[in-house]
Design a protein around this motif. Structure first.
Motif, PDB file in Angstrom:
ATOM      1  N   TYR A  23     -39.500 -16.777   9.794  1.00  0.00           N
ATOM      2  CA  TYR A  23     -40.298 -17.716   9.008  1.00  0.00           C
ATOM      3  C   TYR A  23     -40.594 -17.163   7.619  1.00  0.00           C
ATOM      4  O   TYR A  23     -40.618 -17.906   6.645  1.00  0.00           O
ATOM      5  CB  TYR A  23     -41.600 -18.069   9.731  1.00  0.00           C
ATOM      6  N   SER A  24     -40.823 -15.874   7.510  1.00  0.00           N
ATOM      7  CA  SER A  24     -41.068 -15.256   6.202  1.00  0.00           C
ATOM      8  C   SER A  24     -39.845 -15.379   5.303  1.00  0.00           C
ATOM      9  O   SER A  24     -39.971 -15.677   4.108  1.00  0.00           O
ATOM     10  CB  SER A  24     -41.431 -13.783   6.371  1.00  0.00           C
ATOM     11  N   GLY A  28     -39.563 -17.559   1.819  1.00  0.00           N
ATOM     12  CA  GLY A  28     -39.057 -16.943   0.600  1.00  0.00           C
ATOM     13  C   GLY A  28     -37.930 -17.746  -0.026  1.00  0.00           C
ATOM     14  O   GLY A  28     -37.872 -17.910  -1.253  1.00  0.00           O
ATOM     15  N   ILE A  29     -37.038 -18.261   0.786  1.00  0.00           N
ATOM     16  CA  ILE A  29     -35.921 -19.064   0.285  1.00  0.00           C
ATOM     17  C   ILE A  29     -36.436 -20.364  -0.326  1.00  0.00           C
ATOM     18  O   ILE A  29     -35.989 -20.779  -1.399  1.00  0.00           O
ATOM     19  CB  ILE A  29     -34.901 -19.337   1.406  1.00  0.00           C
ATOM     20  N   VAL A  30     -37.381 -21.004   0.336  1.00  0.00           N
ATOM     21  CA  VAL A  30     -37.947 -22.250  -0.195  1.00  0.00           C
ATOM     22  C   VAL A  30     -38.672 -21.988  -1.511  1.00  0.00           C
ATOM     23  O   VAL A  30     -38.547 -22.760  -2.469  1.00  0.00           O
ATOM     24  CB  VAL A  30     -38.886 -22.904   0.847  1.00  0.00           C
ATOM     25  N   SER A  34     -37.629 -23.517  -5.161  1.00  0.00           N
ATOM     26  CA  SER A  34     -38.602 -24.297  -5.930  1.00  0.00           C
ATOM     27  C   SER A  34     -38.734 -23.763  -7.349  1.00  0.00           C
ATOM     28  O   SER A  34     -38.778 -24.540  -8.313  1.00  0.00           O
ATOM     29  CB  SER A  34     -39.966 -24.267  -5.252  1.00  0.00           C
ATOM     30  N   ILE A  35     -38.784 -22.457  -7.495  1.00  0.00           N
ATOM     31  CA  ILE A  35     -38.903 -21.855  -8.821  1.00  0.00           C
ATOM     32  C   ILE A  35     -37.676 -22.163  -9.656  1.00  0.00           C
ATOM     33  O   ILE A  35     -37.788 -22.525 -10.836  1.00  0.00           O
ATOM     34  CB  ILE A  35     -39.144 -20.337  -8.694  1.00  0.00           C
ATOM     35  N   VAL A  36     -36.499 -22.050  -9.071  1.00  0.00           N
ATOM     36  CA  VAL A  36     -35.259 -22.352  -9.807  1.00  0.00           C
ATOM     37  C   VAL A  36     -35.233 -23.820 -10.219  1.00  0.00           C
ATOM     38  O   VAL A  36     -34.852 -24.148 -11.348  1.00  0.00           O
ATOM     39  CB  VAL A  36     -34.028 -21.984  -8.946  1.00  0.00           C
ATOM     40  N   ALA A  37     -35.659 -24.714  -9.348  1.00  0.00           N
ATOM     41  CA  ALA A  37     -35.675 -26.145  -9.680  1.00  0.00           C
ATOM     42  C   ALA A  37     -36.657 -26.440 -10.804  1.00  0.00           C
ATOM     43  O   ALA A  37     -36.349 -27.216 -11.721  1.00  0.00           O
ATOM     44  CB  ALA A  37     -36.033 -26.961  -8.433  1.00  0.00           C
ATOM     45  N   ILE A  38     -37.822 -25.819 -10.768  1.00  0.00           N
ATOM     46  CA  ILE A  38     -38.817 -26.043 -11.825  1.00  0.00           C
ATOM     47  C   ILE A  38     -38.304 -25.532 -13.164  1.00  0.00           C
ATOM     48  O   ILE A  38     -38.462 -26.197 -14.195  1.00  0.00           O
ATOM     49  CB  ILE A  38     -40.155 -25.382 -11.446  1.00  0.00           C
TER      50      ILE A  38
END
Length: 71
Positions: A23-24, A28-30, A34-38
């Protein structure tokens, strides 16, 4: 000796730690996606405003309310 084997068997069958690690990694992947998309969306929006300013040729509304503002 039997107690040691029993403790080792219970330790081998416990999967709570493995699930937490999985889960960790997933979180981390999510977060990274998200950061790359932003960042990508921010760059696109910035380029759209730059293109709009170039189309207006600096003839937009200035901060004082008159014409002839800069980008």
């Amino acid at each position: 000796m039997k107690r040691l084997i029993d403790v080792a068997r219970r330790f081998h069958d416990d999967e709570n730690g493995a699930a937490m690690v999985e889960y960790s990694i997933l979180i981390g992947i999510v977060a990274a996606a998200s950061i790359v998309a932003i960042i990508a969306i921010g760059g696109w929006v910035g380029s759209q405003f730059t293109g709009l300013c170039a189309n207006l040729s600096g003839k937009g509304v200035s901060s004082t309310g008159g014409a002839g503002g800069t980008c």
